[in-house]
Motif scaffolding. Structure first.
Motif, PDB file in Angstrom:
ATOM      1  N   PHE A 299       0.819  -1.205   0.000  1.00 40.56           N
ATOM      2  CA  PHE A 299       0.000   0.000   0.000  1.00 40.56           C
ATOM      3  C   PHE A 299       0.859   1.265   0.000  1.00 40.56           C
ATOM      4  O   PHE A 299       0.464   2.292  -0.556  1.00 40.56           O
ATOM      5  N   ALA A 300       2.030   1.199   0.621  1.00 40.37           N
ATOM      6  CA  ALA A 300       2.924   2.355   0.631  1.00 40.37           C
ATOM      7  C   ALA A 300       3.334   2.725  -0.791  1.00 40.37           C
ATOM      8  O   ALA A 300       3.360   3.894  -1.169  1.00 40.37           O
ATOM      9  N   VAL A 301       3.660   1.700  -1.594  1.00 38.96           N
ATOM     10  CA  VAL A 301       4.038   1.944  -2.989  1.00 38.96           C
ATOM     11  C   VAL A 301       2.836   2.470  -3.776  1.00 38.96           C
ATOM     12  O   VAL A 301       2.953   3.411  -4.558  1.00 38.96           O
ATOM     13  N   ALA A 302       1.675   1.846  -3.573  1.00 35.54           N
ATOM     14  CA  ALA A 302       0.476   2.273  -4.302  1.00 35.54           C
ATOM     15  C   ALA A 302       0.112   3.716  -3.979  1.00 35.54           C
ATOM     16  O   ALA A 302      -0.304   4.472  -4.876  1.00 35.54           O
ATOM     17  N   ARG A 303       0.265   4.109  -2.723  1.00 31.40           N
ATOM     18  CA  ARG A 303      -0.047   5.500  -2.361  1.00 31.40           C
ATOM     19  C   ARG A 303       0.907   6.470  -3.052  1.00 31.40           C
ATOM     20  O   ARG A 303       0.507   7.566  -3.452  1.00 31.40           O
ATOM     21  N   GLU A 304       2.159   6.064  -3.190  1.00 31.18           N
ATOM     22  CA  GLU A 304       3.120   6.911  -3.893  1.00 31.18           C
ATOM     23  C   GLU A 304       2.770   7.046  -5.371  1.00 31.18           C
ATOM     24  O   GLU A 304       3.154   8.017  -6.016  1.00 31.18           O
ATOM     25  N   ARG A 305       2.046   6.064  -5.899  1.00 34.40           N
ATOM     26  CA  ARG A 305       1.716   6.038  -7.324  1.00 34.40           C
ATOM     27  C   ARG A 305       0.282   6.492  -7.591  1.00 34.40           C
ATOM     28  O   ARG A 305      -0.271   6.218  -8.654  1.00 34.40           O
ATOM     29  N   ILE A 306      -0.354   7.158  -6.634  1.00 35.53           N
ATOM     30  CA  ILE A 306      -1.765   7.537  -6.780  1.00 35.53           C
ATOM     31  C   ILE A 306      -2.024   8.271  -8.097  1.00 35.53           C
ATOM     32  O   ILE A 306      -3.007   8.002  -8.799  1.00 35.53           O
ATOM     33  N   GLY A 307      -1.139   9.183  -8.455  1.00 36.09           N
ATOM     34  CA  GLY A 307      -1.339   9.969  -9.676  1.00 36.09           C
ATOM     35  C   GLY A 307      -1.369   9.101 -10.918  1.00 36.09           C
ATOM     36  O   GLY A 307      -2.306   9.180 -11.732  1.00 36.09           O
ATOM     37  N   VAL A 308      -0.357   8.250 -11.085  1.00 37.38           N
ATOM     38  CA  VAL A 308      -0.297   7.415 -12.293  1.00 37.38           C
ATOM     39  C   VAL A 308      -1.368   6.323 -12.259  1.00 37.38           C
ATOM     40  O   VAL A 308      -1.878   5.911 -13.309  1.00 37.38           O
ATOM     41  N   ILE A 309      -1.727   5.861 -11.066  1.00 35.99           N
ATOM     42  CA  ILE A 309      -2.805   4.879 -10.949  1.00 35.99           C
ATOM     43  C   ILE A 309      -4.113   5.487 -11.432  1.00 35.99           C
ATOM     44  O   ILE A 309      -4.876   4.857 -12.182  1.00 35.99           O
ATOM     45  N   THR A 310      -4.383   6.723 -11.019  1.00 32.97           N
ATOM     46  CA  THR A 310      -5.602   7.398 -11.444  1.00 32.97           C
ATOM     47  C   THR A 310      -5.615   7.612 -12.950  1.00 32.97           C
ATOM     48  O   THR A 310      -6.630   7.380 -13.625  1.00 32.97           O
TER      49      THR A 310
END
Length: 286
Positions: free
Chosen positions: A103-114
């Motif tokens: 989840f730490a990695v995913a939170r860092e990638r919120i922009g590209v995930i969106t």
């Protein structure tokens, strides 16, 4: 050909299962994703359906809800899959992992995930519209299926790229295609489906149990209810296992393709055979 592919799929499923057994926390990502999806769907589609049925609103209400829902549910899937891929990468490297690591990695990638969720949801809606526009004709369904397959193949490594390299959607798509081409050549006919093995081992028996329950429904409703419950639990377990093993396999394949190394107990020859080059007719003499 098919026998070798099935055998390879079974072997890769066992390799992925060994990784999951060593780090069972990985299976909780699909569980959390499923719960989040159910909650979001209830919050989105429940009120929309209630408004449509009570006020006699036009179908525009449902269309808007469907478009918003497509993005939200896709975002949830991409977020949890990115978190899972990040955790899998650490686990394949022999490190102890927790859900917080992913989840730490995913939170860092919120922009590209969106951004990628917008792309993925849009393409999904377009493919659905094409399928509906082509109707039930065999040719139309085959064409729509080919489009879906081509998109799935081209984006096969997008989630590992998002998780491990943090690239934006355009770069992630290009990276996914380039890795596929560089490692397995122009035009591939498919990948060994680890999920198909899980389907045969776990989900197919659950479906058979559900069928038995349906057959007993009129004669023995109580027994049928028990069989339905067993089948539902089996299907849910199968979905969780299939999603987790598929993610493990995909990250291991990406590591092999980009870093020239097999991790987590996978065999290089098995990973090399995950894709098969497309046979070209009439070009051998050129």
């Amino acid at each position: 050909m098919h026998g070798g592919r099935i055998s390879r799929g079974w072997t890769l499923a066992k390799r992925s299962w060994a990784v999951l057994r060593a780090d069972r926390s990985l299976a909780w990502f699909p569980v959390a994703s499923g719960l989040a999806t159910i909650g979001a769907a209830a919050l989105l589609f429940g009120p929309a359906a209630a408004i449509y049925s009570s006020s006699g609103s036009s179908e525009a209400v449902l269309i808007v809800a469907a478009v918003i829902g497509a993005f939200v549910l896709t975002w949830i899937a991409v977020f949890f899959n990115t978190a899972l891929a990040a955790a899998v990468s650490k686990s394949l490297a022999g490190q102890d992992t927790t859900m917080n690591d992913g989840f730490a990695v995913a939170r860092e990638r919120i922009g590209v995930i969106t951004q990628w969720a917008i792309v993925q949801a849009t393409v999904g809606l377009v493919l659905t519209a094409i399928r509906q526009a082509l109707g039930d004709s065999l040719i139309g369904q085959v064409f729509a299926g080919l489009l879906s397959f081509a998109w799935g193949a081209a984006t096969f490594f997008v989630v590992p790229v998002l998780a491990l390299e943090g690239a934006g959607p355009r770069e992630a798509f290009k990276r996914s295609v380039s890795v596929l081409k560089a490692r397995w050549g122009e035009g591939v006919v498919g990948t060994v489906s680890v999920s198909a093995v899980v389907f045969l081992v776990v989900m197919l028996p659950a479906i058979v149990v559900g069928g038995a329950g349906l057959a007993l429904l009129s004669a023995a409703p109580a027994a049928a209810g028990v069989l339905f419950a067993v089948a539902a639990v089996g299907l849910l377990i199968g979905v969780v296992i299939a999603n987790t093993l598929q993610s493990i396999f995909r990250v291991a394949l990406f590591e092999f393709a980009t870093n020239e190394r097999a991790v987590g107990g996978f065999d290089p020859a098995e990973l090399e055979g995950a894709f098969a080059p497309k046979k070209r007719r009439g070009l051998r003499g050129r």
